[in-house]
Design a protein around this motif. Sequence first.
Motif, PDB file in Angstrom:
ATOM      1  N   GLU A 253       0.808  -1.218   0.000  1.00  0.00           N
ATOM      2  CA  GLU A 253       0.000   0.000   0.000  1.00  0.00           C
ATOM      3  C   GLU A 253       0.845   1.274   0.000  1.00  0.00           C
ATOM      4  N   HIS A 254       2.160   1.145  -0.065  1.00  0.00           N
ATOM      5  CA  HIS A 254       3.040   2.324   0.006  1.00  0.00           C
ATOM      6  C   HIS A 254       3.258   2.901  -1.394  1.00  0.00           C
ATOM      7  N   PRO A 255       2.715   4.094  -1.688  1.00  0.00           N
ATOM      8  CA  PRO A 255       2.820   4.658  -3.042  1.00  0.00           C
ATOM      9  C   PRO A 255       4.258   4.879  -3.500  1.00  0.00           C
ATOM     10  N   ALA A 256       5.156   5.254  -2.573  1.00  0.00           N
ATOM     11  CA  ALA A 256       6.543   5.567  -2.955  1.00  0.00           C
ATOM     12  C   ALA A 256       7.248   4.347  -3.536  1.00  0.00           C
ATOM     13  N   TYR A 257       6.888   3.137  -3.093  1.00  0.00           N
ATOM     14  CA  TYR A 257       7.524   1.931  -3.613  1.00  0.00           C
ATOM     15  C   TYR A 257       7.168   1.715  -5.086  1.00  0.00           C
ATOM     16  N   TYR A 258       5.911   1.976  -5.447  1.00  0.00           N
ATOM     17  CA  TYR A 258       5.495   1.845  -6.847  1.00  0.00           C
ATOM     18  C   TYR A 258       6.208   2.879  -7.711  1.00  0.00           C
ATOM     19  N   LYS A 259       6.313   4.092  -7.180  1.00  0.00           N
ATOM     20  CA  LYS A 259       7.018   5.140  -7.929  1.00  0.00           C
ATOM     21  C   LYS A 259       8.482   4.746  -8.146  1.00  0.00           C
ATOM     22  N   GLY A 260       9.111   4.226  -7.108  1.00  0.00           N
ATOM     23  CA  GLY A 260      10.492   3.784  -7.238  1.00  0.00           C
ATOM     24  C   GLY A 260      10.647   2.651  -8.234  1.00  0.00           C
ATOM     25  N   PRO A 287      -5.834  -8.853  -4.732  1.00  0.00           N
ATOM     26  CA  PRO A 287      -7.120  -8.239  -5.089  1.00  0.00           C
ATOM     27  C   PRO A 287      -7.608  -7.187  -4.082  1.00  0.00           C
ATOM     28  N   ARG A 288      -7.172  -7.279  -2.844  1.00  0.00           N
ATOM     29  CA  ARG A 288      -7.637  -6.331  -1.820  1.00  0.00           C
ATOM     30  C   ARG A 288      -6.712  -5.112  -1.701  1.00  0.00           C
ATOM     31  N   CYS A 289      -5.699  -5.045  -2.518  1.00  0.00           N
ATOM     32  CA  CYS A 289      -4.759  -3.918  -2.472  1.00  0.00           C
ATOM     33  C   CYS A 289      -5.396  -2.685  -3.114  1.00  0.00           C
ATOM     34  N   ASP A 290      -5.508  -1.607  -2.351  1.00  0.00           N
ATOM     35  CA  ASP A 290      -6.138  -0.380  -2.853  1.00  0.00           C
ATOM     36  C   ASP A 290      -5.178   0.437  -3.706  1.00  0.00           C
ATOM     37  N   ALA A 291      -3.921   0.539  -3.295  1.00  0.00           N
ATOM     38  CA  ALA A 291      -2.960   1.402  -3.983  1.00  0.00           C
ATOM     39  C   ALA A 291      -2.778   0.998  -5.440  1.00  0.00           C
ATOM     40  N   ALA A 292      -2.716  -0.291  -5.722  1.00  0.00           N
ATOM     41  CA  ALA A 292      -2.494  -0.753  -7.088  1.00  0.00           C
ATOM     42  C   ALA A 292      -3.650  -0.379  -8.006  1.00  0.00           C
ATOM     43  N   LYS A 293      -4.841  -0.204  -7.456  1.00  0.00           N
ATOM     44  CA  LYS A 293      -6.010   0.173  -8.266  1.00  0.00           C
ATOM     45  C   LYS A 293      -6.167   1.692  -8.356  1.00  0.00           C
ATOM     46  N   ARG A 294      -5.794   2.377  -7.289  1.00  0.00           N
ATOM     47  CA  ARG A 294      -6.029   3.823  -7.231  1.00  0.00           C
ATOM     48  C   ARG A 294      -4.939   4.639  -7.902  1.00  0.00           C
ATOM     49  N   LEU A 295      -3.671   4.272  -7.718  1.00  0.00           N
ATOM     50  CA  LEU A 295      -2.557   5.093  -8.207  1.00  0.00           C
ATOM     51  C   LEU A 295      -2.547   5.284  -9.729  1.00  0.00           C
ATOM     52  N   LEU A 300      -3.238   8.107 -15.848  1.00  0.00           N
ATOM     53  CA  LEU A 300      -4.061   7.729 -16.996  1.00  0.00           C
ATOM     54  C   LEU A 300      -4.822   8.939 -17.535  1.00  0.00           C
ATOM     55  N   THR A 301      -5.120   8.913 -18.841  1.00  0.00           N
ATOM     56  CA  THR A 301      -5.872   9.999 -19.474  1.00  0.00           C
ATOM     57  C   THR A 301      -6.924   9.407 -20.398  1.00  0.00           C
ATOM     58  N   GLY A 302      -7.829  10.263 -20.863  1.00  0.00           N
ATOM     59  CA  GLY A 302      -8.806   9.866 -21.864  1.00  0.00           C
ATOM     60  C   GLY A 302      -9.684   8.707 -21.433  1.00  0.00           C
ATOM     61  N   ASP A 303      -9.972   7.819 -22.399  1.00  0.00           N
ATOM     62  CA  ASP A 303     -10.867   6.679 -22.154  1.00  0.00           C
ATOM     63  C   ASP A 303     -10.277   5.712 -21.132  1.00  0.00           C
ATOM     64  N   GLU A 304      -8.944   5.596 -21.123  1.00  0.00           N
ATOM     65  CA  GLU A 304      -8.309   4.706 -20.152  1.00  0.00           C
ATOM     66  C   GLU A 304      -8.589   5.189 -18.731  1.00  0.00           C
ATOM     67  N   PHE A 305      -8.518   6.492 -18.538  1.00  0.00           N
ATOM     68  CA  PHE A 305      -8.814   7.044 -17.214  1.00  0.00           C
ATOM     69  C   PHE A 305     -10.274   6.801 -16.865  1.00  0.00           C
ATOM     70  N   ARG A 306     -11.150   7.057 -17.803  1.00  0.00           N
ATOM     71  CA  ARG A 306     -12.581   6.884 -17.528  1.00  0.00           C
ATOM     72  C   ARG A 306     -12.898   5.444 -17.145  1.00  0.00           C
ATOM     73  N   SER A 307     -12.322   4.507 -17.865  1.00  0.00           N
ATOM     74  CA  SER A 307     -12.568   3.089 -17.591  1.00  0.00           C
ATOM     75  C   SER A 307     -12.029   2.703 -16.216  1.00  0.00           C
ATOM     76  N   ALA A 308     -10.797   3.141 -15.915  1.00  0.00           N
ATOM     77  CA  ALA A 308     -10.192   2.797 -14.627  1.00  0.00           C
ATOM     78  C   ALA A 308     -10.948   3.467 -13.482  1.00  0.00           C
ATOM     79  N   ALA A 326     -12.091  11.784  -0.598  1.00  0.00           N
ATOM     80  CA  ALA A 326     -10.845  12.310  -0.030  1.00  0.00           C
ATOM     81  C   ALA A 326      -9.633  11.705  -0.728  1.00  0.00           C
ATOM     82  N   ASN A 327      -9.750  10.446  -1.160  1.00  0.00           N
ATOM     83  CA  ASN A 327      -8.633   9.789  -1.841  1.00  0.00           C
ATOM     84  C   ASN A 327      -8.459  10.261  -3.280  1.00  0.00           C
ATOM     85  N   LEU A 328      -9.502  10.849  -3.867  1.00  0.00           N
ATOM     86  CA  LEU A 328      -9.461  11.195  -5.294  1.00  0.00           C
ATOM     87  C   LEU A 328      -9.510  12.698  -5.576  1.00  0.00           C
ATOM     88  N   LYS A 329      -9.732  13.514  -4.574  1.00  0.00           N
ATOM     89  CA  LYS A 329      -9.929  14.947  -4.851  1.00  0.00           C
ATOM     90  C   LYS A 329      -8.677  15.618  -5.411  1.00  0.00           C
TER      91      LYS A 329
END
Length: 744
Positions: A253-260, A287-295, A300-308, A326-329
């Motif tokens: 769930e640590h965003p910095a690890y994905y960025k790295g 499947p229960r990992c939130d960061a991998a779905k949210r980050l 993402l842009t366009g249709d890919e963003f809309r779908s995700a 709060a997570n998406l604002k």
Amino acid sequence: MPQPLSTREANLFRTVIRNYEDKQYKRGLKAAEQILKKNPKHGDTMSMKALIMNAQGKTDEAFALAKEALKIDMRSHICWHVYGILYRTNKNFDEAIKAYRFALKLEPESHQIQRDLAILQIQMRDYPGYVQSRFLMLKARPQLRQNWTALAIAYHLEGNLQQAENILTTYEKSITTTPLKTDFENSEAILYKNSIIAEQGDIERALEHLNIEAKNSLDRLAVMELRAQYLSQLGRKPEAAKAYRALIERNSEHPAYYKGLTDALDIPKNDEAALKAVYDEYAQKWPRCDAAKRLPLDFLTGDEFRSAAKSYLTLMFEKGVPSTFANLKHLYADSFKRDTVPAVVEEYVKEQESRADDQEKVNGDRSKGKGSALYFLAQHSNYHLSRDLTKALEYVEKAAELDPKSVELQMTKARIFKHQGDAQKASDAMDQARLFDTRDRYINSKAGKYQLRNNENEKALATLGLFTRQETVGGPLADLTDMQCIWFLTEDGEAWQRRGNVGLALKRFHTIYNIFDIWQEDQFDFHSFSLRKGQIRAYVDMVRWEDQLREHPFYFRAALDAVRIYLSIFDKPQGANGVNGVNGDSANSEDAAEKKKAAKKAKKEAQKAEREAAEKAVKQDPNKATVVKKDAEDPKKKDDDPNGLKLAATSDPLGDAMRFLGPLLQFSPKNIDGQIAGFDVYIRRKKYLLALRCLNAALALDKDNTRVQEQAAELRSIIEPLFDSLAPTAQKVFKAKFAALGRS
């Protein structure tokens, strides 16, 4: 020289010292009196008696006795040491250092005096002196590892990184036995040395040291993070990627690890497909990992963003996660995403509404998803980047029909009323939310905050008193102050300020100032504790944090409020800005009288509430009556100005304002409000060059600011008639500045 004592009295003197250390003050005082009965001019005993008296709260008598002891025996290191301790306990560290230095000259081998001196030097950030003291302590006791570590820290804080590393290396070479793997102090020292190597910029050597020396460190997470960081900095991408994958395995769930990881894989920022593939890999794995779905929504842009976004929002709504908005604002900084997200949510709501009744899920799951989506839309319409308060209220009402007792929905309704400018309705709505869950401290605090915003100080104190300790003498206010609840003190002070009660407003802001002083002083014990426990890295971080303590927004806000009040007192001294605590105006005596009457009534109500709370506590537990009585009689807890009348009746408002303004300008120079306040204070003190400095800083931050332009014109109008009387250097400075302002 100290007066010699007989064997019996010498033993008795050691008992005095032991009693003081064990805080058995009455016994210690009795033993000291026995010695002084036979040796009335024994300076060391008089000093120890003074130390005990100081611990009992008799500060003035203690200082008088300690000075008398010094007159009797100027050559006693104990007398000088005690004199320094008295100054130290009364927060006069500069004088304490002088006394310790005298004591050390008389007794150079005293480890206790040397240690006390070193602690005061680091407290006062006298790094050269601290290095010298720690060097002498190491020379006296080289067998103690903490002496080596402390000297390394001294060099580190002074800025001599190479010497700090050399000290740690020298100790490592002197060890004859291999430290145990469970040796926490050794583990921390190794990682601390590694951080020093890295600070010198030698990343290759830091990595080598990490792999060889720190492989058995007890802080495995720190080693893994540092290794990934070093590999990435050195450009060893495949190894860095492997290191970051190991970290993700540990905490997905640590965003910095994905960025790295994505940086290590060298994926271009515009290659959305490749970036998303990395996140999808872990989303499928966990499947229960939130960061991998949210980050992925961040890039993402366009249709890919809309779908995700649709996929993620649907999942969150079905789960009923209240924090979804709060997570998406943060996505709303992008106009496309700001428009797309609510459109996706509205589609979801329509889909839910279009389902036939026979397709509804059991247990209200469908209504939960719809309610969550409506709650999201209400927050969206209430957000400052997409604000439509009419729609926000409609959405929250629709959601409330599905869940009438929802605390979150009622809180959002209160926020909407606040943004509409109706403080009364906002306060009532938030209090209603509190009643939905009376055991929740958070919503209780929010209700109190909204009541303060509506200038309902007494009601807010009663609300917050539901969660304070009932046995506290002085009621909820005393407990909130003891607990250093700064948000309450700030809001309460600002509410009293709006109500015209300048005295109580200043009282709250001075309390906040004192709390920051306490935080500054709280580090004192950690200078020895952290070394004793081997917590070196945390200690260095604490010292650096303390150096920037007054950068905190809470301090800035309270300080600015206090400065503005003092400026108003200076500008309108005859309005009694508050000998009676009221910011009145002689032009309207009736209004002033009404304000004064209301302020007095508010004080009486607050005092009554606190008194009733204390009496209630005693009734609930009669055994606490003794404690209450004892605390009430304690002179240390007595407040001779509970309503701030003396603060408001100051004869030097600008001098008092400077107490707040100095740290404000020093630690928050990039805040234009602070520079504007600084100009206003200095111009009234006729410190024109200092006012010019604040004006220059404000112009650099925002030259188009209306208030800054007004101040520039004000300075010119004041200086021009005085120009010929100024010093030549000052004339040159102002002439250049006015010319520059004329050109702009």
